[in-house]
Design an enzyme around this catalytic site. Structure first.
Site: not given
Length: 172
Positions: A8-11, A143
């Site tokens: 999962f990406d955070l922001d 990323k």
């Protein structure tokens, strides 16, 4: 094949960080002696590596961008990281995915220490096996680098792993 691992990406995926990030950017602008931008003009900073975005959006040199990052972190590191909100239902979603047997990870361009504090503050950390992010000295900010680090460090098979979130590939 069924996925076993979810990165999962955070922001913008787990939490809405807009207020904290833009407040920290406004703080940096004031400390740099620049005019403070309207909040909506600062949304472009959410997601990509900050140093690169300071240079491309504000026209700063690398040395100026490094100083802007110091000023940014003055606010973000004490207040801004808590000036965000988990998306409604995200905890329930993560609980269901974990209960279904998936292994959950965070893969973010945000520095790991700050990411851990955010996840812990909002009671999201227990859902995750681990957090992969950049370093405080601006290493591993792209990323693609973060994903490669997560796959290698945690022994994840790319064919069994999916990324949730993020907007568009930058500097992968």
């Amino acid at each position: 094949m069924r996925y076993k691992n979810v990165l999962f990406d955070l922001d913008g995926t787990l939490t809405d960080p807009a207020e904290g990030i833009t407040n920290a950017l406004m703080h940096a602008q004031r400390r740099l002696g620049r005019a403070v931008s309207p909040r909506e003009e600062l949304f472009v900073f959410i997601g990509p590596p900050l140093i690169e975005t300071f240079m491309s959006e504000w026209g700063l040199t690398r040395a100026e961008a490094d100083q802007a990052l110091v000023y940014y972190r003055e606010h973000f590191g004490t207040k801004g990281l808590f000036e965000n909100v988990p998306y409604a239902g995200i905890g329930d979603c993560l609980a269901q995915l974990k209960a279904a047997g998936l292994r959950l990870y965070v893969a973010t361009s945000k520095p790991e220490p700050l990411s851990l504090r955010i996840l812990e503050h909002f009671d999201l950390l227990p859902y995750f096996e681990a957090v992969a992010g950049s370093t405080m000295d601006e290493q591993r900010t792209k990323k693609g680098e973060v994903i490669a680090y997560a796959l290698e460090t945690y022994g994840l098979d790319p064919a069994e792993t999916v990324l949730v979130g993020d907007r568009k590939p930058r500097g992968t």
